[in-house]
Design an enzyme around this catalytic site. Structure first.
Site, short mmCIF file in Angstrom:
data_model
loop_
_atom_site.label_atom_id
_atom_site.label_comp_id
_atom_site.label_asym_id
_atom_site.label_seq_id
_atom_site.Cartn_x
_atom_site.Cartn_y
_atom_site.Cartn_z
N HIS A 1 0.84 -1.20 0.00
CA HIS A 1 0.00 0.00 0.00
C HIS A 1 0.87 1.25 0.00
CE1 HIS A 1 -4.00 1.90 1.48
NE2 HIS A 1 -3.27 2.82 0.88
N HIS B 1 1.58 5.19 -2.23
CA HIS B 1 1.11 6.18 -3.21
C HIS B 1 2.34 6.78 -3.87
CE1 HIS B 1 -3.06 6.18 -1.62
NE2 HIS B 1 -2.46 5.86 -0.49
N ASN C 1 -5.03 6.45 -6.88
CA ASN C 1 -5.57 7.81 -6.79
C ASN C 1 -4.62 8.82 -7.45
OD1 ASN C 1 -3.67 7.47 -4.75
ND2 ASN C 1 -4.67 8.92 -3.38
N HIS D 1 -10.86 0.94 1.21
CA HIS D 1 -10.60 1.90 2.29
C HIS D 1 -11.92 1.96 3.04
CE1 HIS D 1 -9.50 6.13 3.76
NE2 HIS D 1 -10.77 6.02 4.05
N ASP E 1 1.13 2.70 3.71
CA ASP E 1 0.31 3.79 3.17
C ASP E 1 1.19 5.03 2.92
OD1 ASP E 1 -1.81 5.26 2.23
OD2 ASP E 1 -2.85 5.43 4.15
N HIS F 1 3.33 14.21 0.48
CA HIS F 1 2.73 15.50 0.14
C HIS F 1 3.83 16.55 0.23
CE1 HIS F 1 -1.41 14.17 0.04
NE2 HIS F 1 -1.26 13.58 1.21
N PHE G 1 -4.39 14.57 4.02
CA PHE G 1 -4.11 13.44 4.89
C PHE G 1 -2.88 12.68 4.39
CE2 PHE G 1 -8.73 14.02 5.32
CZ PHE G 1 -8.89 13.97 6.69
N GLY G 2 -2.09 12.15 5.33
CA GLY G 2 -1.07 11.19 4.94
C GLY G 2 0.35 11.59 5.27
#
Lengths: 327, 434
Positions: free
Chosen positions: B67, B69, B101, B185, B313, B317, B331-332
């Site tokens: 998981h 991004h 995403n 999710h 996860d 950013h 978030f994240g």
């Protein structure tokens, strides 16, 4: 009604232990008492014909209001004016992010114009904490989301102190939408620090989960909240909460949680407060707003005095005298 | 981090081979030639092949983070597949699965192929997870079979959980035909209209709109029923509450085809961090940091096998996006670089998991869930290896970050256990500068 006594005790501190006023939760009872004592001195200034002292000459205060506000903004503006500070005001509603400039950039730009203190009102909880990390100015929180509104709580506490000898054992009930109320949270912090008993009352849908952990009693029955209560503080109900499904109608809210003349009759010593603006006929029956035991306008007058005290105690001049304070 | 020339021959000397399935260790040197495990033996002399001292180090099949991004295409200012792969390699991961995403989302075969093409020159295997629905909009099924043929290993609408129960039913039916999981999710969005942190005592005190555990639990309960009915494999992304763990535990006991993963940060931090950091946006993630009780339940779920896989996860950013007021921040946080050190600190050092168990949750488990072959430690197999230790105590600093972004709350934290190198796709990447 309790004997009106000014419970002014000489403060044990001569300066604050904090550089900013972000939240009352970290302020000690002694610090709160120092602010109250200072505010009482400024309160007397407000009763003079010339309501202005030269105390903060040369200090520049920026009022940054990112949320609509009438009384808090006016109150801070008057407070800094009466201390002879220079004030610049900035209002922008809505999210700063959507407008293209970040809060950090806005604040740093204003600071670059040589500002000493920043008064900030923002819809995001913690926005003042964030500013305190990305600027060097003294930060005063004028309301951040539902988190804190420390000067409102201080003015409420000052107003109560004009009517009661001590906070130890004083019973204060806060009635309304606790979930969305920064006024409630700051009052809980300040009042419990001073030893008062705080009861929260409102619909369960507007009562944050586990709020008892803040050292308060919770009830969903207004009668229970008013029993043995010295001061009832009603909170403004925002109509949009109805759309969120938090209560069915203003009418039903008023029948369950509105304070009426009948309540004042049944509780002959009860004082009524409200942070304003009041929805007449919702939180308070209209006649209650105008009742002699409603001390709402004293709150407003005390607001200016409290903000003068906070500006004075946190102003950079006084900071150098008391080095080593923490945020 | 040194990234040696392609297909280097190396001799890993003095290390211990750890095979997570069945969980055995043996002292052995490993000789890699042309990207292939050429020899595994007690004392190898390979002439002028460069020798790397692996004394006190373990050598396992390459770890997988199922998981992450990687933001490409569309958000290359946060991360690219190249920089994400760099962070993965530094964290000891030879293999990742990346969430869809992106912009455009991974909802058509050409996007799957684009990601595979971008990942090809990196030392990391990047497996795309494609969307469940077209445009990730939750209305119509994406072309799942075509996406799978292109290389997608699972389907997920990621942060836009499939709200429509009817669509989820069809997705599970259709994907069971393809023998691939649907990853959800888990969140019933009407129970979280605008939250920013866990709903509980801390959010109540701070006046921050809360994200209740209930939103996750209600959705898991729904998806358990849908998985039981359809026989489709549902995978719970980043499980975060005690009650959610209990729901999965019961469903597994009943034989429902369900698996679950947990993020390393959910084992290391709780909601109080929002308060103690003065609303640091590095404490804002989704699902949010929960409570001590939840963390204890997540750890127990890992121990008893309710939670299959460990993941991160990894959600980069840019600084300008995170350096804003709490409510406005995305978030994240990053995860790849700190994953193993947090696993060591939170799970292995306290004795909750053995090194073998932890490695199993980073190797066998994610590949079983995604139906990927396990890399072998045998002579003749392609070398897909992670070389690490589980005991070094070290302080994580900003200098250890290999991602393009820097959004992590763990700078300054002591971590336990260090990834040292990976060998994969004929590439040998070490963390010597760490």
């Amino acid at each position: 009604m309790a004997t009106p006594v000014d419970s002014a005790e000489p403060p044990t501190l001569s300066s604050l232990q904090h550089r900013h006023l972000l939240d009352l939760s970290t302020y000690s009872a002694d610090e709160i008492q120092l602010i109250l004592a200072t505010a009482r001195e400024f309160r007397s200034v407000l009763d003079r014909r010339i309501r202005r002292v030269p105390t903060l000459q040369g200090v520049t205060v920026a009022n940054m209001f990112f949320e609509p506000s009438t009384r808090t903004k006016l109150s801070f503006g008057l407070a800094s004016g009466r201390l002879s500070a220079e004030t610049v005001s900035f209002s922008k509603s809505g999210s700063s992010v959507k407008k293209g400039e970040t809060l950090k950039d806005t604040a740093q730009n204003i600071e670059a114009m040589k500002v000493d203190m920043v008064v900030i009102r923002h819809s995001s909880p913690g926005a003042p904490h964030f500013l305190s990390r990305c600027t060097n100015s003294v930060i005063i929180n004028a309301g951040d989301g539902a988190h804190a509104h420390p000067t409102q709580a201080l003015l409420d506490i000052l107003t109560m102190s004009e009517h009661f000898d001590a906070f130890e054992g004083l019973n204060v009930s806060i009635v309304g939408d606790i979930t969305h109320s920064r006024v409630a949270r700051s009052n809980i912090n300040g009042l419990t620090a001073l030893g008062a008993n705080v009861t929260l009352c409102g619909p369960k849908t507007m009562m944050p989960v586990g709020i008892e952990a803040m050292g308060v009693r919770v009830t969903h029955r207004l009668d229970e909240a008013l029993e043995g209560c010295d001061v009832a503080m009603a909170l403004r109900i925002q109509l949009e909460r109805q759309d969120e499904g938090l209560f069915p109608s203003l009418r039903e809210y008023h029948t369950r949680f509105g304070i009426t003349r009948d309540h004042l009759t049944r509780h002959p010593d009860l004082l009524i407060m409200h942070p304003g603006p009041v929805n007449r006929g919702v939180e308070l029956e209209s006649e209650v707003v105008d009742h002699e035991r409603a001390i709402i306008l004293s709150q407003v007058t005390n607001g200016v005095a409290v903000r003068m005290a906070v500006l004075y105690l946190l102003a950079p001049g006084s900071r150098t005298e008391h080095a080593g304070r923490t945020g | 981090m040194s990234d040696a020339a392609s297909t280097p021959d190396v001799l890993l000397k003095g290390g211990t081979l750890l095979d997570p399935e069945p969980g055995t260790r043996r002292r052995a040197d490993v000789l890699i030639r042309d990207g292939i495990i050429a020899q595994v033996a007690e004392a190898i002399d390979a002439g002028d092949v460069p020798v790397y001292d692996c004394t006190d180090r373990l050598i396992a099949p390459g770890w997988m983070d199922m998981h992450v991004h990687f933001r490409e295409p569309g958000y290359e200012h946060k991360e690219t597949i190249a920089t994400g792969a760099r962070a993965a390699a530094a964290g000891g991961f030879t293999t990742v699965a990346c969430m869809p995403n992106t912009d455009p989302p991974i909802h058509t075969r050409d996007v799957v192929e684009f990601i595979l093409e971008r990942a090809a020159p990196t030392p990391v295997d990047v497996h795309p997870i494609a969307t469940v629905s077209k445009e990730r909009a939750g209305n119509e099924l994406a072309e799942l079979a075509d996406l799978q043929e292109g290389g997608a290993v699972a389907f997920s609408d990621d942060g836009s959980p499939v709200q429509h129960a009817g669509l989820m039913r069809r997705a599970l039916e259709y994907s069971s035909m393809l023998e691939r999981p649907i990853i959800n999710h888990m969140e019933e969005l009407t129970l979280n209209p605008h939250g920013h942190m866990h709903e509980g005592v801390v959010s109540s005190r701070l006046g921050v709109a809360g994200i209740p555990g209930l939103a996750e639990e209600v959705m898991i309960a729904r998806d358990i029923e849908l998985a039981a009915f359809t026989g489709g494999h549902i995978h719970v992304a980043h499980i975060s509450t005690a009650r959610a763990v209990e729901l999965v535990r019961r469903a597994k006991a009943e034989g429902v085809p369900i698996t679950a993963e947990v993020c390393t940060h959910h084992l290391a931090l709780i909601d109080e961090a929002v308060e103690t950091t003065g609303f640091s946006t590095h404490t804002k993630m989704h699902p949010p940091l929960r409570t001590d009780d939840d963390v204890a339940a997540l750890k127990e779920g890992l121990r008893d096998g309710t939670i299959d896989a460990l993941c991160t996860d990894h959600a980069p950013h840019a600084s300008f996006e995170k350096e804003v007021e709490f409510a406005a921040a995305p978030f994240g946080i990053l995860g790849l670089e700190t994953a193993w050190g947090l696993i060591g600190r939170e799970l292995i050092a306290p004795g909750l998991l053995s090194v073998e168990d932890a490695v199993r949750k980073l190797t066998v488990a994610p590949r079983q869930i995604l139906r990927l072959p396990m890399p072998a430690l045998d002579e003749g197999a392609p070398a897909t290896l992670t070389i690490f230790d589980a005991t070094t105590r070290w302080t994580f600093t900003a200098a250890h970050i290999r991602s393009k972004s820097e959004n992590t709350p763990f700078v300054g934290d002591e971590l336990v256990g260090r990834p040292w190198a990976i060998y994969n796709k004929g590439r040998f990447v070490t963390n010597d500068e760490w």
